[in-house]
Design an enzyme around this catalytic site. Structure first.
Site, PDB file in Angstrom:
ATOM      1  N   HIS A  57       0.847  -1.098  -0.055  1.00 15.24           N
ATOM      2  CA  HIS A  57      -0.029  -0.162  -0.003  1.00 15.24           C
ATOM      3  C   HIS A  57       0.825   1.266   0.000  1.00 15.24           C
ATOM      4  CE1 HIS A  57      -2.346   3.047   2.516  1.00 15.24           C
ATOM      5  NE2 HIS A  57      -2.845   3.161   1.505  1.00 15.24           N
ATOM      6  N   HIS A 132       2.210  11.379  -1.371  1.00 15.58           N
ATOM      7  CA  HIS A 132       1.390  10.719  -0.126  1.00 15.58           C
ATOM      8  C   HIS A 132       1.457  11.766   0.950  1.00 15.58           C
ATOM      9  CE1 HIS A 132       0.071   7.969   3.057  1.00 15.58           C
ATOM     10  NE2 HIS A 132      -1.231   8.188   2.195  1.00 15.58           N
TER      11      HIS A 132
END
Length: 340
Positions: A57, A132
């Protein structure tokens, strides 16, 4: 019999990538670099959508730049708050979801990569970066690292899932796709029937890379697969019990044909989770204590048309995640032998 096969498979693929003076093997040192090539022959004809495949992930987030601007994936409130230097240091603790580089993940056996990309404010060369919360490495650098591994391991197949795009117009998309094409060339597998994707069929054509592109731009290039071919339901919970229930429910609803399936075995922090564990970060506050329960769930699964396919995790090196997922394929071997 199953124990014997597992021992045999570990002899084939469970080698050490780097020596450990203690003589023990940590999850990051177990090398599954050629696990697909090492699968038994009858699994070479099984669709990849029916195999158990480990993934990560936010695969790129092993390094994020706290000195860069806050990414466009964040709210204006966070962007304003991040003008305080300490805030970016704290953001980094919650933005990083992996310890291993792309190469290290590949050697550990990871074959699915969850990718989020963005242009960077002020850049004039249309360079694309992983993102991110904070900016990561250049996408090009990551692609080259992956391609170098694939060249050395010609029977390994990977899934690159570009599922979030930020601050990108058509020219940015064109630049990114050309980079992908330049990096992988003839290794790129054209989009076609999911059921036709077996190890043997890919090996015969020397394809190694499946690119999924969650943007209408995919229609312009034959080697871009539509995002709908690889659904990845998201539990969005901090509760491991709710996560497992969600994973079970979405597996029961999985389409038996026409798509791969990603089980996101991850917990997602809420604002109050971050506030309570501000300094500890994602790994220490949420992930570390819940990974054993998540791994226990993985061990109970079976691959197949209505079973697990791709399973992703945060911090894949903290537990024996990849090997545990890979060994689920022994259950397919069991079924085949039973029919003989």
């Amino acid at each position: 019999m199953l124990a014997f096969r597992k021992a045999r498979r570990k002899l084939r693929m469970g080698t050490i990538c780097s020596p450990n003076p203690s003589g023990t093997k940590t999850a990051s040192e177990v090398c599954n670099a050629d696990w697909m090539a090492s699968l038994p022959a009858h699994l070479h004809n099984v669709p990849l959508s029916n195999l158990a495949i480990p993934g990560s992930h936010d695969s790129f987030s092993y390094w994020v730049d706290e000195k860069s601007p806050v990414g466009p994936d964040q709210t204006q409130a966070v962007i304003r708050l991040a003008r305080i230097s300490l805030v970016k240091k704290l953001m980094k603790k919650w933005s990083v979801t992996q310890n291993l580089t792309f190469r290290e993940q590949l050697e550990a056996g990871i074959r699915y990569f969850d990718l989020r990309v963005s242009s960077k404010p002020g850049d004039t060369d249309q360079e694309i970066y992983f993102i991110h919360g904070l900016f990561g490495i250049k996408v090009w650098d990551g692609l080259m690292e992956i391609d170098a591994f694939l060249t050395q391991h010609p029977q390994e197949i990977i899934f690159l899932d570009f599922n979030h795009f930020y601050a990108m117009d058509e020219s940015h998309h064109k630049c990114l796709v050309l980079r992908i094409q330049e990096a992988f060339g003839n290794k790129l597998c054209p989009a076609c029937s999911v059921e036709s994707m077996t190890l043997r069929s890919l090996w015969e054509k020397k394809y190694q890379v499946l690119i999924f592109y969650h943007c209408p731009f995919y229609k312009q290039y034959p080697f871009l697969w539509p995002g709908k071919k690889i659904p990845a339901p998201w539990a969005n919970t901090t509760s491991v019990q709710k996560l497992i229930l969600f994973l079970e429910t979405t597996l029961s609803e999985r389409a038996p044909r026409g798509a791969f399936h990603v089980s996101q075995a991850i917990l997602t922090p809420r604002v109050k989770t971050i506030a309570r564990g501000l300094v500890g970060g994602l790994k220490n506050t949420l992930v570390h204590r819940n990974l054993p329960a998540i791994l226990d769930w993985v061990k109970t699964q079976k691959p197949g048309a209505m079973g697990v396919n791709i399973i992703t995790s945060d911090f894949v090196d903290l537990i024996d995640f990849a090997t545990t997922v890979i060994e689920l394929n022994d259950l397919l071997e069991d079924r085949a032998l039973t029919k003989c």
